[in-house]
Design a protein around this motif. Structure first.
Motif, PDB file in Angstrom:
ATOM      1  N   THR A 269     -11.278   0.767  -3.495  1.00 19.65           N
ATOM      2  CA  THR A 269      -9.960   0.140  -3.415  1.00 19.65           C
ATOM      3  C   THR A 269      -9.388  -0.032  -4.811  1.00 19.65           C
ATOM      4  O   THR A 269     -10.100  -0.411  -5.739  1.00 19.65           O
ATOM      5  CB  THR A 269     -10.066  -1.221  -2.711  1.00 19.65           C
ATOM      6  OG1 THR A 269     -10.606  -1.015  -1.406  1.00 19.65           O
ATOM      7  CG2 THR A 269      -8.720  -1.895  -2.589  1.00 19.65           C
ATOM      8  N   CYS A 270      -8.093   0.263  -4.963  1.00 23.62           N
ATOM      9  CA  CYS A 270      -7.412   0.088  -6.244  1.00 23.62           C
ATOM     10  C   CYS A 270      -7.345  -1.400  -6.582  1.00 23.62           C
ATOM     11  O   CYS A 270      -6.812  -2.197  -5.816  1.00 23.62           O
ATOM     12  CB  CYS A 270      -6.009   0.677  -6.162  1.00 23.62           C
ATOM     13  SG  CYS A 270      -4.993   0.335  -7.596  1.00 23.62           S
ATOM     14  N   ARG A 271      -7.868  -1.776  -7.717  1.00 23.76           N
ATOM     15  CA  ARG A 271      -7.899  -3.200  -8.093  1.00 23.76           C
ATOM     16  C   ARG A 271      -6.504  -3.748  -8.336  1.00 23.76           C
ATOM     17  O   ARG A 271      -6.211  -4.895  -8.031  1.00 23.76           O
ATOM     18  CB  ARG A 271      -8.747  -3.391  -9.360  1.00 23.76           C
ATOM     19  CG  ARG A 271     -10.229  -3.461  -9.049  1.00 23.76           C
ATOM     20  CD  ARG A 271     -10.986  -4.017 -10.233  1.00 23.76           C
ATOM     21  NE  ARG A 271     -10.553  -5.386 -10.564  1.00 23.76           N
ATOM     22  CZ  ARG A 271     -10.979  -6.067 -11.611  1.00 23.76           C
ATOM     23  NH1 ARG A 271     -11.810  -5.514 -12.453  1.00 23.76           N
ATOM     24  NH2 ARG A 271     -10.567  -7.288 -11.838  1.00 23.76           N
ATOM     25  N   THR A 272      -5.656  -2.931  -8.938  1.00 28.39           N
ATOM     26  CA  THR A 272      -4.305  -3.420  -9.248  1.00 28.39           C
ATOM     27  C   THR A 272      -3.536  -3.714  -7.964  1.00 28.39           C
ATOM     28  O   THR A 272      -2.918  -4.767  -7.829  1.00 28.39           O
ATOM     29  CB  THR A 272      -3.556  -2.385 -10.094  1.00 28.39           C
ATOM     30  OG1 THR A 272      -4.367  -2.034 -11.211  1.00 28.39           O
ATOM     31  CG2 THR A 272      -2.234  -2.944 -10.586  1.00 28.39           C
ATOM     32  N   CYS A 273      -3.600  -2.797  -7.002  1.00 25.50           N
ATOM     33  CA  CYS A 273      -2.930  -3.027  -5.719  1.00 25.50           C
ATOM     34  C   CYS A 273      -3.503  -4.266  -5.048  1.00 25.50           C
ATOM     35  O   CYS A 273      -2.774  -5.125  -4.551  1.00 25.50           O
ATOM     36  CB  CYS A 273      -3.116  -1.816  -4.801  1.00 25.50           C
ATOM     37  SG  CYS A 273      -2.098  -0.395  -5.236  1.00 25.50           S
ATOM     38  N   ASP A 274      -4.797  -4.356  -5.045  1.00 30.93           N
ATOM     39  CA  ASP A 274      -5.479  -5.447  -4.364  1.00 30.93           C
ATOM     40  C   ASP A 274      -5.079  -6.796  -4.956  1.00 30.93           C
ATOM     41  O   ASP A 274      -4.724  -7.738  -4.243  1.00 30.93           O
ATOM     42  CB  ASP A 274      -6.987  -5.224  -4.498  1.00 30.93           C
ATOM     43  CG  ASP A 274      -7.781  -6.053  -3.502  1.00 30.93           C
ATOM     44  OD1 ASP A 274      -7.387  -6.090  -2.316  1.00 30.93           O
ATOM     45  OD2 ASP A 274      -8.786  -6.646  -3.909  1.00 30.93           O
TER      46      ASP A 274
ATOM     47  N   ARG B  43      -8.131   3.969  -2.843  1.00 31.08           N
ATOM     48  CA  ARG B  43      -7.344   3.383  -1.772  1.00 31.08           C
ATOM     49  C   ARG B  43      -6.288   2.483  -2.368  1.00 31.08           C
ATOM     50  O   ARG B  43      -6.572   1.399  -2.849  1.00 31.08           O
ATOM     51  CB  ARG B  43      -8.252   2.617  -0.816  1.00 31.08           C
ATOM     52  CG  ARG B  43      -9.073   3.550   0.036  1.00 31.08           C
ATOM     53  CD  ARG B  43     -10.237   2.881   0.665  1.00 31.08           C
ATOM     54  NE  ARG B  43      -9.853   1.773   1.533  1.00 31.08           N
ATOM     55  CZ  ARG B  43     -10.709   1.071   2.257  1.00 31.08           C
ATOM     56  NH1 ARG B  43     -11.983   1.354   2.211  1.00 31.08           N
ATOM     57  NH2 ARG B  43     -10.295   0.109   3.029  1.00 31.08           N
ATOM     58  N   HIS B  44      -5.063   2.961  -2.323  1.00 32.39           N
ATOM     59  CA  HIS B  44      -3.940   2.192  -2.842  1.00 32.39           C
ATOM     60  C   HIS B  44      -3.209   1.516  -1.682  1.00 32.39           C
ATOM     61  O   HIS B  44      -3.269   1.964  -0.547  1.00 32.39           O
ATOM     62  CB  HIS B  44      -2.944   3.116  -3.562  1.00 32.39           C
ATOM     63  CG  HIS B  44      -3.478   3.722  -4.826  1.00 32.39           C
ATOM     64  ND1 HIS B  44      -3.538   3.040  -6.022  1.00 32.39           N
ATOM     65  CD2 HIS B  44      -3.980   4.948  -5.073  1.00 32.39           C
ATOM     66  CE1 HIS B  44      -4.053   3.843  -6.954  1.00 32.39           C
ATOM     67  NE2 HIS B  44      -4.338   5.000  -6.398  1.00 32.39           N
ATOM     68  N   ALA B  45      -2.480   0.473  -2.023  1.00 29.42           N
ATOM     69  CA  ALA B  45      -1.637  -0.195  -1.031  1.00 29.42           C
ATOM     70  C   ALA B  45      -0.185   0.215  -1.256  1.00 29.42           C
ATOM     71  O   ALA B  45       0.232   0.484  -2.382  1.00 29.42           O
ATOM     72  CB  ALA B  45      -1.791  -1.707  -1.140  1.00 29.42           C
TER      73      ALA B  45
ATOM     74  N   THR C 275       4.962   5.923  -3.981  1.00 31.12           N
ATOM     75  CA  THR C 275       4.587   5.095  -5.116  1.00 31.12           C
ATOM     76  C   THR C 275       3.830   3.880  -4.598  1.00 31.12           C
ATOM     77  O   THR C 275       4.346   3.130  -3.770  1.00 31.12           O
ATOM     78  CB  THR C 275       5.833   4.656  -5.893  1.00 31.12           C
ATOM     79  OG1 THR C 275       6.542   5.825  -6.306  1.00 31.12           O
ATOM     80  CG2 THR C 275       5.436   3.855  -7.119  1.00 31.12           C
ATOM     81  N   ALA C 276       2.616   3.744  -5.081  1.00 27.40           N
ATOM     82  CA  ALA C 276       1.788   2.613  -4.654  1.00 27.40           C
ATOM     83  C   ALA C 276       2.278   1.332  -5.305  1.00 27.40           C
ATOM     84  O   ALA C 276       3.123   1.348  -6.208  1.00 27.40           O
ATOM     85  CB  ALA C 276       0.333   2.874  -5.020  1.00 27.40           C
ATOM     86  N   ILE C 277       1.747   0.209  -4.858  1.00 32.01           N
ATOM     87  CA  ILE C 277       2.131  -1.095  -5.402  1.00 32.01           C
ATOM     88  C   ILE C 277       1.805  -1.184  -6.894  1.00 32.01           C
ATOM     89  O   ILE C 277       2.507  -1.838  -7.650  1.00 32.01           O
ATOM     90  CB  ILE C 277       1.448  -2.214  -4.581  1.00 32.01           C
ATOM     91  CG1 ILE C 277       2.144  -2.291  -3.215  1.00 32.01           C
ATOM     92  CG2 ILE C 277       1.501  -3.553  -5.303  1.00 32.01           C
ATOM     93  CD1 ILE C 277       1.500  -3.248  -2.243  1.00 32.01           C
ATOM     94  N   CYS C 278       0.759  -0.478  -7.332  1.00 33.91           N
ATOM     95  CA  CYS C 278       0.409  -0.468  -8.752  1.00 33.91           C
ATOM     96  C   CYS C 278       1.304   0.481  -9.550  1.00 33.91           C
ATOM     97  O   CYS C 278       1.065   0.722 -10.723  1.00 33.91           O
ATOM     98  CB  CYS C 278      -1.047  -0.072  -8.917  1.00 33.91           C
ATOM     99  SG  CYS C 278      -1.411   1.587  -8.305  1.00 33.91           S
ATOM    100  N   GLU C 279       2.335   1.034  -8.883  1.00 36.22           N
ATOM    101  CA  GLU C 279       3.342   1.907  -9.488  1.00 36.22           C
ATOM    102  C   GLU C 279       2.810   3.277  -9.831  1.00 36.22           C
ATOM    103  O   GLU C 279       3.431   4.016 -10.596  1.00 36.22           O
ATOM    104  CB  GLU C 279       4.002   1.234 -10.709  1.00 36.22           C
ATOM    105  CG  GLU C 279       4.745  -0.045 -10.297  1.00 36.22           C
ATOM    106  CD  GLU C 279       5.522  -0.679 -11.442  1.00 36.22           C
ATOM    107  OE1 GLU C 279       5.239  -0.324 -12.596  1.00 36.22           O
ATOM    108  OE2 GLU C 279       6.389  -1.515 -11.168  1.00 36.22           O
TER     109      GLU C 279
HETATM  110 ZN    ZN Z   1      -3.039   1.185  -6.629  1.00 38.61          ZN
END
Ligand code: ZN
Length: 63
Positions: free
Chosen positions: A50-55, A13-15, A28-32
């Motif tokens: 949930t993607c940790r980088t996005c979070d 789950r990306h943001a 493109t997600a927030i984590c690129e």
């Molecule tokens: Zn992400």
């Protein structure tokens, strides 16, 4: 809110920036990370982590 996106190893789950998905095939997600977009199933919401980088990026932007 991070949304489910399939990314090869099952899914995460990306943001994303913006208010809503406009129907583009990839975003493109927030984590690129570029992720293929598809309408997530109910199981995707439950199973995908949930993607940790996005979070952490979103949390870091809050005042
Ligand atoms: Zn992400």
């Amino acid at each position: 809110m991070p949304i489910p996106a399939p990314d090869g190893s099952g899914g995460t789950r990306h943001a994303f920036r913006g208010h809503r998905w406009l129907g583009t095939p990839t975003e493109t997600a927030i984590c690129e990370r570029g992720t293929p977009m598809a309408r997530p199933s109910e199981m995707d919401w439950i199973c995908f982590p949930t993607c940790r980088t996005c979070d952490e990026t979103l949390k870091g932007e809050q005042p």
